[in-house]
Design an enzyme around this catalytic site. Structure first.
Site, PDB file in Angstrom:
ATOM      1  N   SER A 249       0.857  -1.180   0.000  1.00 30.95           N
ATOM      2  CA  SER A 249       0.000   0.000   0.000  1.00 30.95           C
ATOM      3  C   SER A 249       0.895   1.233   0.000  1.00 30.95           C
ATOM      4  O   SER A 249       1.810   1.316  -0.811  1.00 30.95           O
ATOM      5  CB  SER A 249      -0.946  -0.033   1.211  1.00 30.95           C
ATOM      6  OG  SER A 249      -1.934   0.975   1.100  1.00 30.95           O
TER       7      SER A 249
ATOM      8  N   HIS B 297      -2.600  -1.148  -3.344  1.00 33.63           N
ATOM      9  CA  HIS B 297      -3.825  -0.373  -3.143  1.00 33.63           C
ATOM     10  C   HIS B 297      -3.832   0.841  -4.062  1.00 33.63           C
ATOM     11  O   HIS B 297      -3.017   1.740  -3.910  1.00 33.63           O
ATOM     12  CB  HIS B 297      -3.938   0.091  -1.692  1.00 33.63           C
ATOM     13  CG  HIS B 297      -4.187  -1.017  -0.728  1.00 33.63           C
ATOM     14  ND1 HIS B 297      -3.936  -0.895   0.619  1.00 33.63           N
ATOM     15  CD2 HIS B 297      -4.680  -2.268  -0.888  1.00 33.63           C
ATOM     16  CE1 HIS B 297      -4.262  -2.019   1.236  1.00 33.63           C
ATOM     17  NE2 HIS B 297      -4.718  -2.876   0.335  1.00 33.63           N
TER      18      HIS B 297
ATOM     19  N   ASP C 109      -4.587  -4.670   6.092  1.00 36.94           N
ATOM     20  CA  ASP C 109      -4.874  -5.556   4.965  1.00 36.94           C
ATOM     21  C   ASP C 109      -3.667  -6.455   4.736  1.00 36.94           C
ATOM     22  O   ASP C 109      -2.524  -6.015   4.811  1.00 36.94           O
ATOM     23  CB  ASP C 109      -5.182  -4.747   3.707  1.00 36.94           C
ATOM     24  CG  ASP C 109      -5.715  -5.606   2.560  1.00 36.94           C
ATOM     25  OD1 ASP C 109      -6.227  -6.714   2.832  1.00 36.94           O
ATOM     26  OD2 ASP C 109      -5.630  -5.159   1.408  1.00 36.94           O
TER      27      ASP C 109
END
Length: 190
Positions: free
Chosen positions: A12, A39, A130
């Site tokens: 991310s 992401h 995540d």
């Protein structure tokens, strides 16, 4: 000897730079497919082009239903989860997971379920958590697990949350060497 021929990578915030460095250090004859979730939300992404230019492995956005092959990098396209189904990649427009779309956990959990010990799961820099449940699934299925050292990550949350499920916690400079060793069934001295 375990054949680890599917590498699932999740990143991310700060991930693009780490992914660029990692891909630039991988060999052209890597005997594994690489699936990456970065992401990006619903916004356009040039990540495949950046990774394609970074090293010898060809990179592209994944296409729904395509078979994955060794020596290729598949990037989850914007606004789609990427999943493993047998020897194919599937794209899913389902709801956000962990506030992300694409999310890391769906890729990791499906890879663990479908491929078991063949998977190497890698969690890189990012906020929130995540990838933690997905890395736990890879670990539980007998796959190998790697986490970027949280101390050097741009965003420490994701790697810090995933450390309990890591076989290896490594700085970026050692990631490529470990991946090559795992896919060739050998050992790696840090």
């Amino acid at each position: 000897m375990t054949c680890r021929d599917f590498i699932a990578i999740g990143a991310s915030s700060g991930g693009v730079d780490v992914l660029h460095t990692l891909v630039s250090q991988l060999p052209a004859d890597l005997c594994a497919a690489i699936a990456i979730v970065q992401h990006v939300g619903a916004y356009g992404s040039v990540l495949p082009k950046l990774l394609d230019d970074a090293g010898p492995l060809r990179a592209a956005h994944a296409i729904d239903g395509e078979p994955f092959v060794h020596g290729r990098i598949y990037v989850a396209p914007p606004d789609r989860h990427m999943l493993v189904e047998g020897a194919h990649l599937r794209l899913d427009a389902g709801p956000k997971r962990n506030f992300a779309h694409p999310a890391i956990d769906p890729l990791f959990v499906s890879a663990a379920t479908e491929l078991g010990t063949r998977v190497v799961g890698v969690i890189l820099t990012g906020f929130l958590m995540d990838g933690m449940a997905g890395l736990a699934a890879v670990h539980a299925s007998g796959g190998a697990t790697i986490v970027q050292d949280p101390a050097e990550a741009f965003a420490r949350d994701m790697p810090a949350c995933a450390v309990p499920y890591a076989d290896y916690v490594l700085p970026v400079a050692q990631l490529a060497g470990r991946l090559v060793a795992l896919t060739r069934g050998g050992t790696f001295a840090a």
